[in-house]
Design a protein around this motif. Structure first.
Motif, PDB file in Angstrom:
ATOM      1  N   ARG A  74       0.895  -1.136   0.198  1.00 47.68           N
ATOM      2  CA  ARG A  74       0.037   0.149   0.348  1.00 47.68           C
ATOM      3  C   ARG A  74       1.064   0.838  -0.072  1.00 47.68           C
ATOM      4  N   ARG A 125       2.037   5.454   1.006  1.00 46.31           N
ATOM      5  CA  ARG A 125       1.582   5.899   1.886  1.00 46.31           C
ATOM      6  C   ARG A 125       0.901   6.764   1.962  1.00 46.31           C
ATOM      7  N   GLU A 135      -2.862   2.990   4.302  1.00 45.91           N
ATOM      8  CA  GLU A 135      -2.480   2.302   5.205  1.00 45.91           C
ATOM      9  C   GLU A 135      -4.314   1.849   5.879  1.00 45.91           C
ATOM     10  N   ASN A 136      -5.304   3.280   5.960  1.00 43.37           N
ATOM     11  CA  ASN A 136      -6.646   2.692   6.795  1.00 43.37           C
ATOM     12  C   ASN A 136      -8.064   3.433   6.086  1.00 43.37           C
TER      13      ASN A 136
END
Length: 67
Positions: free
Chosen positions: A35, A37, A40-41
């Motif tokens: 993924r 930067r 992440e969420n």
């Protein structure tokens, strides 16, 4: 927004990033996709979209009214 110009509507379309399809990548490669930067969420972020009638004139009206 770095491409926005005053008085011109800006439409952003996104291609399919591997991070969006974790289960499919995992099944195909046997590992999770890397993924970038900021992703992440991804699943916990709010989704925003507008359904526009499948008609060129309707799309043009939407763009003009939201520009």
């Amino acid at each position: 927004m770095e491409h926005a110009r005053p008085g011109e509507p800006l439409i952003c379309l996104e291609t399919a990033a591997p991070a969006k399809f974790g289960a499919t990548i995992r099944e195909a490669l046997g590992r999770d996709a890397e993924r970038p930067r900021g992703f992440e969420n991804l699943e916990s972020l709010p989704q925003r979209f507008t359904v526009v009638e499948r008609d060129v004139a309707a799309l043009k009206r939407f763009i003009e009214s939201h520009g």
